[in-house]
Write a protein that holds these residues in place. Structure first.
Motif, PDB file in Angstrom:
ATOM      1  N   LYS A   1      -4.776   5.038  -9.867  1.00 14.77           N
ATOM      2  CA  LYS A   1      -3.836   4.641  -8.804  1.00 14.77           C
ATOM      3  C   LYS A   1      -2.793   3.665  -9.341  1.00 14.77           C
ATOM      4  O   LYS A   1      -1.599   3.775  -9.041  1.00 14.77           O
ATOM      5  N   ILE A   2      -3.243   2.716 -10.164  1.00 16.82           N
ATOM      6  CA  ILE A   2      -2.302   1.760 -10.765  1.00 16.82           C
ATOM      7  C   ILE A   2      -1.318   2.495 -11.662  1.00 16.82           C
ATOM      8  O   ILE A   2      -0.104   2.269 -11.599  1.00 16.82           O
ATOM      9  N   PHE A   3      -1.816   3.383 -12.515  1.00 12.73           N
ATOM     10  CA  PHE A   3      -0.939   4.128 -13.418  1.00 12.73           C
ATOM     11  C   PHE A   3       0.035   5.019 -12.638  1.00 12.73           C
ATOM     12  O   PHE A   3       1.184   5.185 -13.044  1.00 12.73           O
TER      13      PHE A   3
ATOM     14  N   LEU B   1      -4.904   3.987   5.864  1.00 14.60           N
ATOM     15  CA  LEU B   1      -4.177   2.755   5.586  1.00 14.60           C
ATOM     16  C   LEU B   1      -3.782   2.696   4.112  1.00 14.60           C
ATOM     17  O   LEU B   1      -2.652   2.313   3.765  1.00 14.60           O
ATOM     18  N   ALA B   2      -4.705   3.087   3.232  1.00 15.02           N
ATOM     19  CA  ALA B   2      -4.411   3.074   1.795  1.00 15.02           C
ATOM     20  C   ALA B   2      -3.276   4.031   1.462  1.00 15.02           C
ATOM     21  O   ALA B   2      -2.389   3.715   0.651  1.00 15.02           O
ATOM     22  N   GLU B   3      -3.257   5.205   2.065  1.00 13.43           N
ATOM     23  CA  GLU B   3      -2.180   6.164   1.798  1.00 13.43           C
ATOM     24  C   GLU B   3      -0.837   5.619   2.253  1.00 13.43           C
ATOM     25  O   GLU B   3       0.186   5.809   1.583  1.00 13.43           O
ATOM     26  N   GLY B   4      -0.816   4.923   3.381  1.00  8.63           N
ATOM     27  CA  GLY B   4       0.422   4.328   3.855  1.00  8.63           C
ATOM     28  C   GLY B   4       0.946   3.273   2.894  1.00  8.63           C
ATOM     29  O   GLY B   4       2.154   3.179   2.634  1.00  8.63           O
ATOM     30  N   MET B   5       0.033   2.473   2.321  1.00  9.01           N
ATOM     31  CA  MET B   5       0.444   1.454   1.354  1.00  9.01           C
ATOM     32  C   MET B   5       0.949   2.103   0.069  1.00  9.01           C
ATOM     33  O   MET B   5       1.963   1.679  -0.514  1.00  9.01           O
ATOM     34  N   MET B   6       0.250   3.142  -0.403  1.00  9.00           N
ATOM     35  CA  MET B   6       0.672   3.836  -1.625  1.00  9.00           C
ATOM     36  C   MET B   6       2.074   4.419  -1.454  1.00  9.00           C
ATOM     37  O   MET B   6       2.888   4.401  -2.388  1.00  9.00           O
ATOM     38  N   ALA B   7       2.370   4.925  -0.275  1.00  7.37           N
ATOM     39  CA  ALA B   7       3.688   5.501  -0.022  1.00  7.37           C
ATOM     40  C   ALA B   7       4.788   4.451  -0.121  1.00  7.37           C
ATOM     41  O   ALA B   7       5.957   4.784  -0.368  1.00  7.37           O
ATOM     42  N   LYS B   8       4.432   3.182   0.046  1.00 11.80           N
ATOM     43  CA  LYS B   8       5.404   2.084  -0.048  1.00 11.80           C
ATOM     44  C   LYS B   8       5.422   1.462  -1.450  1.00 11.80           C
ATOM     45  O   LYS B   8       6.057   0.422  -1.651  1.00 11.80           O
ATOM     46  N   GLY B   9       4.713   2.085  -2.402  1.00 10.44           N
ATOM     47  CA  GLY B   9       4.703   1.573  -3.761  1.00 10.44           C
ATOM     48  C   GLY B   9       3.745   0.435  -4.000  1.00 10.44           C
ATOM     49  O   GLY B   9       3.874  -0.299  -4.988  1.00 10.44           O
ATOM     50  N   VAL B  10       2.775   0.256  -3.108  1.00 12.05           N
ATOM     51  CA  VAL B  10       1.770  -0.796  -3.239  1.00 12.05           C
ATOM     52  C   VAL B  10       0.406  -0.133  -3.381  1.00 12.05           C
ATOM     53  O   VAL B  10       0.058   0.768  -2.609  1.00 12.05           O
ATOM     54  N   VAL B  11      -0.382  -0.583  -4.370  1.00  8.44           N
ATOM     55  CA  VAL B  11      -1.654   0.053  -4.686  1.00  8.44           C
ATOM     56  C   VAL B  11      -2.804  -0.764  -4.121  1.00  8.44           C
ATOM     57  O   VAL B  11      -3.125  -1.841  -4.645  1.00  8.44           O
TER      58      VAL B  11
ATOM     59  N   GLN C   1       8.098  -5.814  -3.348  1.00 12.83           N
ATOM     60  CA  GLN C   1       9.470  -5.303  -3.401  1.00 12.83           C
ATOM     61  C   GLN C   1      10.454  -6.387  -3.810  1.00 12.83           C
ATOM     62  O   GLN C   1      11.398  -6.126  -4.563  1.00 12.83           O
ATOM     63  N   ALA C   2      10.236  -7.610  -3.353  1.00 14.91           N
ATOM     64  CA  ALA C   2      11.172  -8.699  -3.660  1.00 14.91           C
ATOM     65  C   ALA C   2      11.104  -9.121  -5.122  1.00 14.91           C
ATOM     66  O   ALA C   2      12.110  -9.495  -5.715  1.00 14.91           O
ATOM     67  N   THR C   3       9.915  -9.070  -5.697  1.00 15.52           N
ATOM     68  CA  THR C   3       9.742  -9.552  -7.074  1.00 15.52           C
ATOM     69  C   THR C   3       9.757  -8.435  -8.114  1.00 15.52           C
ATOM     70  O   THR C   3       9.926  -8.703  -9.303  1.00 15.52           O
ATOM     71  N   GLY C   4       9.535  -7.197  -7.675  1.00 16.86           N
ATOM     72  CA  GLY C   4       9.402  -6.106  -8.631  1.00 16.86           C
ATOM     73  C   GLY C   4       8.094  -6.148  -9.399  1.00 16.86           C
ATOM     74  O   GLY C   4       7.951  -5.472 -10.419  1.00 16.86           O
ATOM     75  N   LYS C   5       7.131  -6.923  -8.926  1.00 18.06           N
ATOM     76  CA  LYS C   5       5.844  -7.072  -9.607  1.00 18.06           C
ATOM     77  C   LYS C   5       4.762  -6.295  -8.843  1.00 18.06           C
ATOM     78  O   LYS C   5       4.823  -6.177  -7.615  1.00 18.06           O
ATOM     79  N   PRO C   6       3.742  -5.769  -9.558  1.00 15.87           N
ATOM     80  CA  PRO C   6       2.633  -5.118  -8.867  1.00 15.87           C
ATOM     81  C   PRO C   6       1.896  -6.095  -7.957  1.00 15.87           C
ATOM     82  O   PRO C   6       1.465  -7.164  -8.395  1.00 15.87           O
ATOM     83  N   ALA C   7       1.783  -5.736  -6.696  1.00 19.08           N
ATOM     84  CA  ALA C   7       1.066  -6.543  -5.706  1.00 19.08           C
ATOM     85  C   ALA C   7      -0.103  -5.706  -5.202  1.00 19.08           C
ATOM     86  O   ALA C   7       0.105  -4.673  -4.559  1.00 19.08           O
ATOM     87  N   PHE C   8      -1.319  -6.127  -5.508  1.00 17.73           N
ATOM     88  CA  PHE C   8      -2.499  -5.331  -5.206  1.00 17.73           C
ATOM     89  C   PHE C   8      -3.272  -5.905  -4.025  1.00 17.73           C
ATOM     90  O   PHE C   8      -3.915  -6.957  -4.165  1.00 17.73           O
ATOM     91  N   PRO C   9      -3.246  -5.258  -2.856  1.00 13.22           N
ATOM     92  CA  PRO C   9      -4.193  -5.639  -1.798  1.00 13.22           C
ATOM     93  C   PRO C   9      -5.595  -5.214  -2.244  1.00 13.22           C
ATOM     94  O   PRO C   9      -5.802  -4.057  -2.618  1.00 13.22           O
ATOM     95  N   VAL C  10      -6.526  -6.124  -2.220  1.00 12.11           N
ATOM     96  CA  VAL C  10      -7.870  -5.835  -2.719  1.00 12.11           C
ATOM     97  C   VAL C  10      -8.873  -6.152  -1.624  1.00 12.11           C
ATOM     98  O   VAL C  10      -8.923  -7.286  -1.124  1.00 12.11           O
ATOM     99  N   SER C  11      -9.670  -5.154  -1.252  1.00 11.06           N
ATOM    100  CA  SER C  11     -10.728  -5.392  -0.274  1.00 11.06           C
ATOM    101  C   SER C  11     -12.008  -5.781  -0.996  1.00 11.06           C
ATOM    102  O   SER C  11     -12.330  -5.240  -2.060  1.00 11.06           O
ATOM    103  N   SER C  12     -12.728  -6.732  -0.422  1.00  7.45           N
ATOM    104  CA  SER C  12     -13.969  -7.182  -1.042  1.00  7.45           C
ATOM    105  C   SER C  12     -14.977  -6.047  -1.135  1.00  7.45           C
ATOM    106  O   SER C  12     -15.673  -5.897  -2.143  1.00  7.45           O
ATOM    107  N   LEU C  13     -15.063  -5.250  -0.072  1.00  8.14           N
ATOM    108  CA  LEU C  13     -15.943  -4.088  -0.039  1.00  8.14           C
ATOM    109  C   LEU C  13     -15.079  -2.832  -0.001  1.00  8.14           C
ATOM    110  O   LEU C  13     -14.052  -2.798   0.681  1.00  8.14           O
TER     111      LEU C  13
END
Length: 667
Positions: free
Chosen positions: A281-283, A419-429, A399-411
């Motif tokens: 997903k990151i790649f 929800l994950a697909e919606g985030m991926m569509a916005k360029g966030v993994v 988007q503002a920084t151009g840096k990878p921003a990873f939402p990470v769930s504990s579980l």
């Protein structure tokens, strides 16, 4: 040989031979919306899976681009021969019972029947092309049509089927299996998948690498195209078949050599399938490598402490924020919040989208990538709407920084697929499960291999090998520029006694003919004469050497021919406890001096060589030179199978090979 696999992987027409399994192929193509013709071929049936049958391949309206062959192994040869003669684009051979079942020669006959036509397998499930809806696949799968995504390549059909069932929002473009890989090999199929511009990355489950130089070339080409490769390599717990011969064989066996090879190629290696998916997903979104400077943000001190603790085994740390960041974050969060990394930003800003975005962007701007711990409530029992501002702030910060921003769930289950697909569509993994996320992030930091690096060509062992007498072995080392102790040798103790006057006491007495002298009781230290010394049972000769003094540390250097990767170099802390400590790093030749020194610094006990707590510093340069000179010796003398120095006694200036083992092929 590089074959054109484009018609096989991206067919416009598909032929299917067989009955039960063939029906599944027809139905899967229809279900996936393949818009080309699917032609079942059967001598007696009128239809398969609702599609009319042709009685023979000769009755087809045109040579098929791709063919699924679901008949028995003996009939498969005739089918492949006929397909090749008619100009078909390629085939996947489903039947089992070939070399793996003891059918010697049958697989070679299959390859001969295929000629230049590419075939996958035998004993192979086949290929799924989710981009074009084309399937040569006889079973269920969990994927769906995509416009772009990653390719999955596996030497196990079941494992790749399981991967298609993931619910982690990974878009999959291709699934491909190798089976027995009688003709098309790992690197060739991987390269064909990556050549599709719609493929963003490659994930692999690998049991064995058939052509190491070709694989290294593939990895370099993938990096140049901006596509990452991540691999799960199985079989890492197997001991080398020569493990009893030396410390090196034991320490470099199993997964050490394969991991060293993948690292040299710049291929990310992970241990679990969940890490494979998350790394892909990151790649897919960010390309083949992310930076190593990370920040972590959460609204809980417990989460901040947990991420710091869990990150340590992965070698991930969190550098402190800059003074400018501290100042700005303090302005937004107020005096109660301690500005640190990992950052517990508390809940003072919870629900305030603009302030949350400001905090997230300010922190992320000073780092290569950021981890944002967030576990949205389950939507079937809770109202997750209060988490929306924080999720939007993560997207905005990225988007503002151009840096990878990873939402990470504990579980992992706390981030649902929609929800994950919606985030991926916005360029966030979004990464699911904290430990898995950390493993994936660490894998995604794998640096590229050295440009043009290729391992030495592997060769099969030829005949038996003999253990060189230590005096002969050390003469080879000395000729290669590696320092050895002054010594004298003889076949018996009586013959040796008048010679020991030529060396300075104290000296060491060794019995020859043993790979492990200490375990055989064939080493006596600190002697001033041979008076009273008893013969050593089993010894084929004797060697007396001046003892090395002034050593700062003991190091193991081991080089051995590898049947897959050419040659490996193992470095570690030496002595009789080498295997007990198992503090080693393995590299794949060729290596440079800089790479050897970097490997030494990865040892857990490196501080003992580097002046730990006031100790004298070892001459690291001497260790490096010895390793590179031994590599040169192996290159110059192909008959040498293995060299082990254990220990190399390292002084403040210089290093001496106190014990040397060389195995050499017999003429």
């Amino acid at each position: 040989m590089s074959r054109d696999l484009s018609r096989l992987l991206r067919p416009r027409s598909i032929a299917v031979l067989g009955s039960g399994w063939a029906k599944n192929v027809v139905e899967q193509c229809r279900k996936m919306g393949f818009d080309g013709p699917v032609w079942p071929v059967h001598p007696t049936r009128d239809e398969i899976g609702g599609a009319p049958c042709f009685r023979s391949l000769a009755d087809l309206p045109a040579p098929p681009d791709a063919t699924f062959i679901g008949v028995n192994r003996h009939a498969t040869l005739d089918v492949v021969r006929e397909l090749a003669a008619m100009g078909a684009g390629g085939a996947t051979c489903f039947a089992s019972g070939w070399e793996e079942a003891g059918e010697a020669g049958l697989q070679a006959g299959l390859v001969a029947s295929a000629g230049d036509m590419p075939i996958l397998g035998p004993n192979c499930y086949g290929v799924i092309n989710y981009l074009d809806g084309a399937l040569l696949w006889p079973d269920q799968h969990g994927g769906r049509r995509v416009e772009r995504g990653v390719a999955l390549l596996s030497q196990s059909s079941n494992i790749v089927i399981n991967l298609t069932m993931q619910a982690r929002a990974l878009p999959v473009a291709y699934v491909a299996c190798l089976g027995n890989a009688a003709q098309v090999g790992l690197a060739e199929l991987a390269g064909a998948l990556l050549s599709d511009e719609r493929v963003t990355a490659l994930g692999m489950y690998v049991e064995g690498i058939d052509d190491a130089p070709a694989f290294a070339a593939l990895a370099e080409a993938a990096r140049a195209a901006g596509k990452g490769i991540v691999c799960v390599k199985s079989g890492k717990t197997e001991l080398s078949r020569t493990a009893a011969a030396s410390h090196t064989a034991s320490l470099a066996g199993g997964g050490a050599a394969s991991s060293a090879f993948l690292r040299a190629c710049g291929v990310a290696e992970v241990n679990t399938l969940t890490e494979l998916v998350e790394t892909l997903k990151i790649f897919h979104v960010h390309g083949p490598q992310i930076g190593t400077r990370l920040c972590s943000l959460s609204c809980s001190g417990g989460e901040a402490g947990l991420v710091a603790d869990l990150a340590a085994p992965y070698g991930i740390d969190f550098p402190p924020p800059s003074d400018a960041q501290r100042h700005r974050l303090g302005e937004i969060l107020g005096p109660i919040v301690a500005i640190a990394n990992p950052l517990d930003y508390h809940t003072f800003i919870w629900g305030d989208g603009p302030r949350t975005t400001d905090v997230f962007a300010t922190m992320l701007a000073g780092y290569d990538a950021g981890i944002f711990i967030i576990d949205p409530p389950r939507p079937d029992r809770c109202d997750p709407s209060s988490f929306e501002p924080a999720l939007q702030a993560i997207v905005a910060a990225g988007q503002a920084t151009g840096k990878p921003a990873f939402p990470v769930s504990s579980l992992p289950e706390n981030f649902d697929e929609a929800l994950a697909e919606g985030m991926m569509a916005k360029g966030v993994v979004p990464l699911m499960g904290l430990e898995t996320a950390l493993g994936a992030i660490r894998a995604a930091q794998t640096p590229a291999g050295a440009p043009g690096w290729r391992p030495w060509t592997a060769r099969a062992e030829a005949g038996e090998a003999r253990l060189l007498p230590e005096g002969e072995a050390k003469a080879k080392l000395a000729a290669a520029g590696v320092a050895v102790p002054k010594g004298v040798s003889a076949l018996t103790l009586a013959a040796l006694e008048p010679l020991v006057g030529n060396i300075a006491a104290p000296f060491a007495l060794k019995g020859m003919g043993f790979a492990h002298k200490t375990e055989a009781g064939a080493v006596r230290l600190g002697l001033s004469s041979l008076t009273g010394q008893a013969e050593m049972p089993g010894a084929t000769g004797y060697l007396a050497e001046e003892m090395v003094t002034g050593a700062v540390g003991e190091v193991l250097l081991g080089l051995r021919r590898d049947p897959v990767y050419g040659m490996t170099l193992t470095l570690g802390m030496g002595g009789v406890t080498a295997e007990l400590l198992a503090d080693t790093v393995t590299l794949v030749a060729p290596v440079t001096e800089a790479e050897v020194e970097a490997a030494l610094r990865r040892l857990r006990l490196w501080p003992l060589l580097d002046g730990y707590r006031g100790r004298r510093k070892a001459d690291v340069g001497a260790i490096v030179q010895a390793a590179v000179r031994l590599q040169g010796l192996m290159a110059a003398e192909p008959a040498i199978r293995e060299i082990e120095i254990n220990p190399l006694m390292v002084r403040e200036e210089g290093a001496v090979a106190v014990d040397a083992v060389i195995w050499e092929e017999t003429p």
